[in-house]
Write a protein that holds these residues in place. Structure first.
Motif, PDB file in Angstrom:
ATOM      1  N   THR A 182     -11.124  14.481  49.830  1.00  0.00           N
ATOM      2  CA  THR A 182     -10.089  15.005  50.719  1.00  0.00           C
ATOM      3  C   THR A 182     -10.640  16.105  51.625  1.00  0.00           C
ATOM      4  OG1 THR A 182      -8.359  14.526  49.104  1.00  0.00           O
ATOM      5  CG2 THR A 182      -7.817  16.120  50.819  1.00  0.00           C
ATOM      6  N   ARG A 183     -10.262  16.051  52.873  1.00  0.00           N
ATOM      7  CA  ARG A 183     -10.545  17.113  53.824  1.00  0.00           C
ATOM      8  C   ARG A 183      -9.220  17.593  54.406  1.00  0.00           C
ATOM      9  NH1 ARG A 183     -14.473  16.440  51.481  1.00  0.00           N
ATOM     10  NH2 ARG A 183     -16.590  15.972  52.197  1.00  0.00           N
TER      11      ARG A 183
ATOM     12  N   ALA B 209      -6.841  20.936  39.639  1.00  0.00           N
ATOM     13  CA  ALA B 209      -7.501  20.060  40.608  1.00  0.00           C
ATOM     14  C   ALA B 209      -7.625  18.689  39.989  1.00  0.00           C
ATOM     15  CB  ALA B 209      -8.882  20.599  40.961  1.00  0.00           C
ATOM     16  N   LEU B 210      -7.223  17.671  40.711  1.00  0.00           N
ATOM     17  CA  LEU B 210      -7.296  16.307  40.225  1.00  0.00           C
ATOM     18  C   LEU B 210      -8.614  15.719  40.694  1.00  0.00           C
ATOM     19  CD1 LEU B 210      -5.505  14.180  38.747  1.00  0.00           C
ATOM     20  CD2 LEU B 210      -5.015  13.290  41.016  1.00  0.00           C
ATOM     21  N   ALA B 211      -9.512  15.508  39.777  1.00  0.00           N
ATOM     22  CA  ALA B 211     -10.865  15.062  40.134  1.00  0.00           C
ATOM     23  C   ALA B 211     -10.989  13.559  39.978  1.00  0.00           C
ATOM     24  CB  ALA B 211     -11.884  15.768  39.262  1.00  0.00           C
ATOM     25  N   GLY B 212     -10.351  12.810  40.857  1.00  0.00           N
ATOM     26  CA  GLY B 212     -10.485  11.362  40.830  1.00  0.00           C
ATOM     27  C   GLY B 212     -10.058  10.756  39.510  1.00  0.00           C
ATOM     28  N   MET B 213      -9.228  11.477  38.712  1.00  0.00           N
ATOM     29  CA  MET B 213      -8.709  11.025  37.430  1.00  0.00           C
ATOM     30  C   MET B 213      -9.803  10.958  36.359  1.00  0.00           C
ATOM     31  SD  MET B 213      -5.373   9.716  37.753  1.00  0.00           S
ATOM     32  CE  MET B 213      -4.385   8.836  38.917  1.00  0.00           C
ATOM     33  N   LEU B 214     -10.998  11.516  36.640  1.00  0.00           N
ATOM     34  CA  LEU B 214     -12.070  11.443  35.664  1.00  0.00           C
ATOM     35  C   LEU B 214     -12.682  12.821  35.451  1.00  0.00           C
ATOM     36  CD1 LEU B 214     -13.932   8.267  36.927  1.00  0.00           C
ATOM     37  CD2 LEU B 214     -12.585   8.437  34.846  1.00  0.00           C
TER      38      LEU B 214
ATOM     39  N   ALA C 298     -22.201  16.730  43.099  1.00  0.00           N
ATOM     40  CA  ALA C 298     -22.331  16.979  41.663  1.00  0.00           C
ATOM     41  C   ALA C 298     -21.459  16.029  40.863  1.00  0.00           C
ATOM     42  CB  ALA C 298     -21.963  18.428  41.345  1.00  0.00           C
ATOM     43  N   PHE C 299     -20.358  15.612  41.439  1.00  0.00           N
ATOM     44  CA  PHE C 299     -19.451  14.678  40.776  1.00  0.00           C
ATOM     45  C   PHE C 299     -19.964  13.241  40.834  1.00  0.00           C
ATOM     46  CE2 PHE C 299     -15.550  12.088  40.455  1.00  0.00           C
ATOM     47  CZ  PHE C 299     -15.016  12.621  39.295  1.00  0.00           C
ATOM     48  N   GLY C 300     -20.972  12.999  41.678  1.00  0.00           N
ATOM     49  CA  GLY C 300     -21.547  11.666  41.767  1.00  0.00           C
ATOM     50  C   GLY C 300     -21.300  10.943  43.073  1.00  0.00           C
ATOM     51  N   LEU C 301     -20.715  11.633  44.064  1.00  0.00           N
ATOM     52  CA  LEU C 301     -20.469  10.987  45.345  1.00  0.00           C
ATOM     53  C   LEU C 301     -21.749  10.933  46.171  1.00  0.00           C
ATOM     54  CD1 LEU C 301     -17.005  12.231  46.617  1.00  0.00           C
ATOM     55  CD2 LEU C 301     -17.560  10.328  45.126  1.00  0.00           C
ATOM     56  N   THR C 302     -21.973   9.794  46.815  1.00  0.00           N
ATOM     57  CA  THR C 302     -23.104   9.610  47.719  1.00  0.00           C
ATOM     58  C   THR C 302     -22.586   8.967  48.996  1.00  0.00           C
ATOM     59  OG1 THR C 302     -23.618   7.398  46.838  1.00  0.00           O
ATOM     60  CG2 THR C 302     -24.703   9.296  45.788  1.00  0.00           C
TER      61      THR C 302
ATOM     62  N   PRO D  42      -4.481  12.193  45.267  1.00  0.00           N
ATOM     63  CA  PRO D  42      -5.420  13.106  45.919  1.00  0.00           C
ATOM     64  C   PRO D  42      -6.858  12.616  45.759  1.00  0.00           C
ATOM     65  CG  PRO D  42      -3.944  14.269  44.394  1.00  0.00           C
ATOM     66  CD  PRO D  42      -3.825  12.807  44.106  1.00  0.00           C
ATOM     67  N   GLY D  43      -7.729  13.054  46.676  1.00  0.00           N
ATOM     68  CA  GLY D  43      -9.136  12.715  46.591  1.00  0.00           C
ATOM     69  C   GLY D  43      -9.832  13.582  45.551  1.00  0.00           C
ATOM     70  N   ILE D  44     -11.096  13.282  45.317  1.00  0.00           N
ATOM     71  CA  ILE D  44     -11.880  14.023  44.330  1.00  0.00           C
ATOM     72  C   ILE D  44     -11.947  15.503  44.683  1.00  0.00           C
ATOM     73  CG2 ILE D  44     -14.249  14.309  43.478  1.00  0.00           C
ATOM     74  CD1 ILE D  44     -14.483  11.250  43.626  1.00  0.00           C
ATOM     75  N   TRP D  45     -11.605  16.336  43.715  1.00  0.00           N
ATOM     76  CA  TRP D  45     -11.593  17.798  43.820  1.00  0.00           C
ATOM     77  C   TRP D  45     -10.596  18.335  44.846  1.00  0.00           C
ATOM     78  CZ3 TRP D  45     -12.917  18.957  39.475  1.00  0.00           C
ATOM     79  CH2 TRP D  45     -14.128  18.682  38.878  1.00  0.00           C
ATOM     80  N   ALA D  46      -9.643  17.536  45.249  1.00  0.00           N
ATOM     81  CA  ALA D  46      -8.604  18.054  46.142  1.00  0.00           C
ATOM     82  C   ALA D  46      -7.745  19.053  45.391  1.00  0.00           C
ATOM     83  CB  ALA D  46      -7.737  16.911  46.664  1.00  0.00           C
ATOM     84  N   ALA D  47      -7.400  20.164  46.034  1.00  0.00           N
ATOM     85  CA  ALA D  47      -6.479  21.120  45.429  1.00  0.00           C
ATOM     86  C   ALA D  47      -5.074  20.547  45.491  1.00  0.00           C
ATOM     87  CB  ALA D  47      -6.542  22.453  46.175  1.00  0.00           C
ATOM     88  N   VAL D  48      -4.336  20.674  44.397  1.00  0.00           N
ATOM     89  CA  VAL D  48      -2.984  20.127  44.346  1.00  0.00           C
ATOM     90  C   VAL D  48      -2.037  21.123  43.690  1.00  0.00           C
ATOM     91  CG1 VAL D  48      -3.711  17.714  44.270  1.00  0.00           C
ATOM     92  CG2 VAL D  48      -3.484  18.990  42.145  1.00  0.00           C
ATOM     93  N   ARG D  49      -0.770  20.881  43.865  1.00  0.00           N
ATOM     94  CA  ARG D  49       0.266  21.730  43.286  1.00  0.00           C
ATOM     95  C   ARG D  49       1.359  20.833  42.719  1.00  0.00           C
ATOM     96  NH1 ARG D  49       2.021  25.428  47.618  1.00  0.00           N
ATOM     97  NH2 ARG D  49       0.284  26.722  46.947  1.00  0.00           N
ATOM     98  N   SER D  50       1.875  21.188  41.564  1.00  0.00           N
ATOM     99  CA  SER D  50       2.908  20.390  40.916  1.00  0.00           C
ATOM    100  C   SER D  50       4.217  20.432  41.720  1.00  0.00           C
ATOM    101  CB  SER D  50       3.158  20.947  39.510  1.00  0.00           C
ATOM    102  OG  SER D  50       4.121  20.187  38.833  1.00  0.00           O
ATOM    103  N   PRO D  51       4.925  19.296  41.824  1.00  0.00           N
ATOM    104  CA  PRO D  51       4.601  17.963  41.293  1.00  0.00           C
ATOM    105  C   PRO D  51       3.525  17.277  42.132  1.00  0.00           C
ATOM    106  CG  PRO D  51       6.627  17.847  42.539  1.00  0.00           C
ATOM    107  CD  PRO D  51       6.242  19.307  42.493  1.00  0.00           C
ATOM    108  N   ILE D  52       2.683  16.492  41.476  1.00  0.00           N
ATOM    109  CA  ILE D  52       1.564  15.813  42.125  1.00  0.00           C
ATOM    110  C   ILE D  52       1.936  14.359  42.353  1.00  0.00           C
ATOM    111  CG2 ILE D  52      -0.885  15.305  41.972  1.00  0.00           C
ATOM    112  CD1 ILE D  52      -0.863  17.357  39.571  1.00  0.00           C
ATOM    113  N   GLN D  53       1.819  13.927  43.588  1.00  0.00           N
ATOM    114  CA  GLN D  53       2.048  12.515  43.903  1.00  0.00           C
ATOM    115  C   GLN D  53       0.687  11.814  43.957  1.00  0.00           C
ATOM    116  OE1 GLN D  53       3.585  10.802  47.829  1.00  0.00           O
ATOM    117  NE2 GLN D  53       5.399  10.765  46.524  1.00  0.00           N
ATOM    118  N   VAL D  54       0.503  10.830  43.099  1.00  0.00           N
ATOM    119  CA  VAL D  54      -0.750  10.099  42.996  1.00  0.00           C
ATOM    120  C   VAL D  54      -0.530   8.683  43.503  1.00  0.00           C
ATOM    121  CG1 VAL D  54      -2.640   9.456  41.466  1.00  0.00           C
ATOM    122  CG2 VAL D  54      -1.254  11.465  40.942  1.00  0.00           C
TER     123      VAL D  54
END
Length: 223
Positions: free
Chosen positions: A57-58, A17-22, A85-89, A187-199
């Motif tokens: 991501t939805r 899962a790509l979490a906003g690169m952080l 929990a990741f800090g989104l408001t 991808p958005g924060i905590w979006a599920a992804v599969r390789s290859p990932i396009q960012v």
């Protein structure tokens, strides 16, 4: 500040899962499903993190509504627990509702959004952040570049990031100070992804390169 889009692909041999690169050690992602596994459409909804816009991501399946209405209603629903929990408001009140569907003028690519009273605030800073979230959520779609606001059918003057009235509909350029220097849009924060990932995302036009770190769900550095 003028911005330009960027995009690259990452190939990994693991599911992640790509979490906003952080990394964020205490967040527990809910494991959102892959859009291609459900027949749904991935949609970004823009919340706030550290005072800047941040997409989540939805995966939606528009039926009787347009993708614009679906995206806005997902925004009004607020961040999910793992995103919080990741800090989104969100600056948007939980009881905010649309008065009617989003109207889009295809000639000017202007969307008109009509809210009920819950969207209006006397706090200009808060109002500007609410508008920024709506503008970024709607302008992810190529059909929309500008947003006009209504409340109960009456015009609501758009405010820029400084809380000043905008002459005409709002665009992303009006919220430069609320935009991260490097905005990761997909991808958005905590979006599920599969390789290859396009960012992909946007950055200031004078930026030469993009650096990144890629972590898995267990906060292990992969790349």
């Amino acid at each position: 500040m003028r911005r330009r889009p960027w995009m690259f692909s990452v190939v990994c041999l693991v599911s992640l899962a790509l979490a906003g690169m952080l990394p964020y050690r205490n967040a527990q992602p809910a494991g959102q499903v892959l859009a291609q596994d459900t027949g749904g459409v991935p949609v970004s909804v823009y919340f706030l993190r550290g005072g800047k816009v941040a997409p989540a991501t939805r995966v939606e399946k528009p039926l009787s509504e347009t993708i614009f209405d679906v995206a806005l209603k997902a925004l009004l629903a607020g961040p999910q627990p793992d995103e919080t929990a990741f800090g989104l408001t969100t600056a948007i009140r939980a009881d905010t509702r649309l008065r009617g569907p989003v109207q889009v003028d295809p000639t000017t690519r202007t969307a008109t959004v009509d809210f009920l009273r819950g969207f209006r605030s006397r706090d200009t800073t808060l109002q500007a952040r609410r508008m920024a979230q709506v503008v970024f959520t709607l302008t992810q779609f190529p059909a929309i570049t500008r947003v006009k606001f209504l409340v109960n059918g009456k015009p609501l003057e758009a405010l820029n990031a400084r809380g000043r009235v905008i002459d005409g509909p709002a665009t992303r350029d009006d919220y430069a100070s609320l935009t991260p220097t490097l905005l990761v849009e997909s991808p958005g924060i905590w979006a599920a992804v599969r390789s290859p990932i396009q960012v992909s995302g946007t950055m200031p036009s004078d930026t030469v390169s993009v650096g990144f770190r890629l972590y898995d769900r267990d906060d292990v550095l992969l790349v």
